[in-house]
Design an enzyme around this catalytic site. Structure first.
Site, short mmCIF file in Angstrom:
data_model
loop_
_atom_site.label_atom_id
_atom_site.label_comp_id
_atom_site.label_asym_id
_atom_site.label_seq_id
_atom_site.Cartn_x
_atom_site.Cartn_y
_atom_site.Cartn_z
CG HIS A 7 -0.25 -0.14 2.53
ND1 HIS A 7 -0.08 -1.06 3.32
CD2 HIS A 7 0.23 0.95 3.41
CE1 HIS A 7 0.57 -0.87 4.69
NE2 HIS A 7 0.65 0.38 4.65
CG HIS A 79 3.79 4.54 5.33
ND1 HIS A 79 3.13 5.06 6.46
CD2 HIS A 79 3.56 3.13 5.04
CE1 HIS A 79 2.22 4.14 6.71
NE2 HIS A 79 2.41 3.23 5.93
CD GLU A 130 3.45 -0.83 7.11
OE1 GLU A 130 2.99 0.11 6.47
OE2 GLU A 130 3.05 -1.11 8.13
CO CO Z 1 1.15 1.40 6.40
#
Ligand code: CO
Length: 134
Positions: A7, A79, A130
């Site tokens: 994502h 992020h 991430e």
């Molecule tokens: Co995230």
């Protein structure tokens, strides 16, 4: 090491308003809000054919996205989350290459019930990364 893009996360000041905008203006499917107190955020996911967009709203007074929103009051890209097969092996390889893993380096359980880690943005072109174990 990197697998799929899981994502892209956008920090927003008002997750209800942002969710409604994605639903009505952009015609997207948006999940119900989920509070993640241990991460200091409330999240929803905009479900796309090839990946997801994560909308993040601060939760609690020590939210890790509070400072970001203070600098970017209308929100912004926060992020990128990439999948890895083995998060511990990835962490150890990244550390060996000199990259900084945020926090104590122990993976925490993220919004999908899977272990996640964050990498220092200064080591990756100004982008917070991430990693999520797929
Ligand atoms: Co995230």
């Amino acid at each position: 090491m990197l697998g799929r893009l899981n994502h892209v996360a956008i920090a927003v000041p008002d997750i209800a308003a942002a969710s409604e905008r994605y639903r009505t203006v952009l015609g997207a499917t948006v999940t119900a809000p989920e509070a993640l107190p241990e991460h200091g955020v409330t999240v929803v996911f905009v479900e796309l054919a090839n990946t997801k967009t994560e909308l993040l709203e601060p939760l609690g007074k020590d939210s890790p996205i509070a400072a970001f929103l203070a600098k970017n009051p209308s929100g912004g890209i926060h992020h990128m989350c990439y999948e890895v097969e083995d998060i511990i092996a990835s962490r150890d390889a990244l550390r060996a290459s000199g990259a900084r893993v945020l926090g104590d380096g122990q993976p925490r359980i993220g919004a999908h019930g899977k272990p996640v880690l964050f990498l220092h943005p200064k080591d990756f072109d100004g982008t917070l990364i991430e990693l999520e174990q797929a």
